[in-house]
Design an enzyme around this catalytic site. Structure first.
Site, PDB file in Angstrom:
ATOM      1  N   HIS A  23     -12.456  37.394  25.183  1.00  0.00           N
ATOM      2  CA  HIS A  23     -12.659  36.878  26.541  1.00  0.00           C
ATOM      3  C   HIS A  23     -12.875  35.384  26.481  1.00  0.00           C
ATOM      4  O   HIS A  23     -13.505  34.871  25.555  1.00  0.00           O
ATOM      5  CB  HIS A  23     -13.845  37.562  27.213  1.00  0.00           C
ATOM      6  CG  HIS A  23     -15.103  37.560  26.390  1.00  0.00           C
ATOM      7  ND1 HIS A  23     -15.320  38.472  25.380  1.00  0.00           N
ATOM      8  CD2 HIS A  23     -16.181  36.749  26.403  1.00  0.00           C
ATOM      9  CE1 HIS A  23     -16.486  38.227  24.823  1.00  0.00           C
ATOM     10  NE2 HIS A  23     -17.035  37.175  25.413  1.00  0.00           N
ATOM     11  N   GLY A  79     -22.118  33.856  18.619  1.00  0.00           N
ATOM     12  CA  GLY A  79     -22.648  34.333  19.892  1.00  0.00           C
ATOM     13  C   GLY A  79     -21.791  35.369  20.586  1.00  0.00           C
ATOM     14  O   GLY A  79     -22.098  35.750  21.714  1.00  0.00           O
ATOM     15  N   HIS A 103     -14.281  42.396  22.866  1.00  0.00           N
ATOM     16  CA  HIS A 103     -12.977  42.423  23.543  1.00  0.00           C
ATOM     17  C   HIS A 103     -12.763  40.969  23.925  1.00  0.00           C
ATOM     18  O   HIS A 103     -13.575  40.400  24.680  1.00  0.00           O
ATOM     19  CB  HIS A 103     -13.032  43.340  24.770  1.00  0.00           C
ATOM     20  CG  HIS A 103     -11.767  43.394  25.576  1.00  0.00           C
ATOM     21  ND1 HIS A 103     -11.160  44.573  25.936  1.00  0.00           N
ATOM     22  CD2 HIS A 103     -11.006  42.409  26.133  1.00  0.00           C
ATOM     23  CE1 HIS A 103     -10.072  44.323  26.655  1.00  0.00           C
ATOM     24  NE2 HIS A 103      -9.969  43.004  26.803  1.00  0.00           N
TER      25      HIS A 103
HETATM   26  P1  5GP Z   1     -20.013  36.766  24.564  1.00  0.00           P
HETATM   27  O1  5GP Z   1     -21.487  36.658  24.277  1.00  0.00           O
HETATM   28  O2  5GP Z   1     -19.416  37.964  23.863  1.00  0.00           O
HETATM   29  O3  5GP Z   1     -19.225  35.512  24.358  1.00  0.00           O
HETATM   30  O4  5GP Z   1     -19.895  37.007  26.125  1.00  0.00           O
HETATM   31  C1  5GP Z   1     -20.030  38.272  26.693  1.00  0.00           C
HETATM   32  C2  5GP Z   1     -20.390  38.046  28.140  1.00  0.00           C
HETATM   33  O5  5GP Z   1     -20.159  39.229  28.830  1.00  0.00           O
HETATM   34  C3  5GP Z   1     -21.854  37.660  28.355  1.00  0.00           C
HETATM   35  O6  5GP Z   1     -21.902  36.396  29.004  1.00  0.00           O
HETATM   36  C4  5GP Z   1     -22.400  38.785  29.201  1.00  0.00           C
HETATM   37  O7  5GP Z   1     -23.289  38.323  30.179  1.00  0.00           O
HETATM   38  C5  5GP Z   1     -21.149  39.386  29.812  1.00  0.00           C
HETATM   39  N1  5GP Z   1     -21.205  40.802  30.080  1.00  0.00           N
HETATM   40  C6  5GP Z   1     -21.632  41.772  29.228  1.00  0.00           C
HETATM   41  N2  5GP Z   1     -21.489  42.986  29.813  1.00  0.00           N
HETATM   42  C7  5GP Z   1     -20.956  42.757  31.050  1.00  0.00           C
HETATM   43  C8  5GP Z   1     -20.580  43.624  32.121  1.00  0.00           C
HETATM   44  O8  5GP Z   1     -20.714  44.839  32.056  1.00  0.00           O
HETATM   45  N3  5GP Z   1     -20.082  43.023  33.232  1.00  0.00           N
HETATM   46  C9  5GP Z   1     -19.919  41.669  33.335  1.00  0.00           C
HETATM   47  N4  5GP Z   1     -19.408  41.190  34.474  1.00  0.00           N
HETATM   48  N5  5GP Z   1     -20.267  40.826  32.334  1.00  0.00           N
HETATM   49  C10 5GP Z   1     -20.780  41.368  31.211  1.00  0.00           C
HETATM   50 ZN    ZN Z   2     -11.525  46.425  25.139  1.00  0.00          ZN
END
Ligand code: 5GP
Ligand code: ZN
Length: 116
Positions: free
Chosen positions: A102, A95, A100
């Site tokens: 996080h 997912g 980057h």
């Molecule tokens: P991943 O799916 O990679 O674990 O989580 C990425 C998260 O980043 C998602 O929950 C998505 O909603 C959030 N996200 C993506 N782009 C942005 C953005 O430009 N700003 C913020 N605040 N959250 C973002």
């Molecule tokens: Zn980065």
């Protein structure tokens, strides 16, 4: 440095004037754009690294700083007693959509286990 096109690098550099709910020399924390819980914050290293899988032993201090950032953010938001969940999605198959590293910090509702 980091990938100049990386959205989280841009956020960490302050290019979007994002409100940081916590920040220190190593990490910044900001609210997720699409919150999955009443409190949904992302804690990221200022330094670009694609994912947990892309790190090596040289990054272990940085990884500790990310977790310490989660701890500090949770304290800042008053979540220490209520509890919170910390999630690192690693790889597209798990997912991960932003490459980057996080940590998600989720709180404010009942969180099911096992996760979906
Ligand atoms: P991943 O799916 O990679 O674990 O989580 C990425 C998260 O980043 C998602 O929950 C998505 O909603 C959030 N996200 C993506 N782009 C942005 C953005 O430009 N700003 C913020 N605040 N959250 C973002
Ligand atoms: Zn980065």
């Amino acid at each position: 440095m980091g990938d100049p096109s990386c959205i989280f690098c841009k956020i960490a550099r302050g290019e979007f004037n994002t409100t940081f709910v916590y920040q220190d020399d190593e990490v910044v924390a900001f609210r997720d754009l699409h919150p999955q819980a009443p409190t949904h914050v992302l804690v990221i290293p200022r330094q670009h690294v694609d994912s947990l899988a892309a790190t090596t032993a040289e990054d272990d201090v940085l990884l500790g700083k990310v977790l310490a950032g989660v701890r500090a953010t949770a304290a800042q938001l008053g979540l220490v007693h209520s509890g919170y969940r910390t999630v690192l999605n690693t790889g597209a198959g798990a997912g991960q959509s932003v490459f980057h590293l996080h940590a998600h910090l989720l709180a404010g509702r009942t969180l099911a286990w096992p996760p979906g």
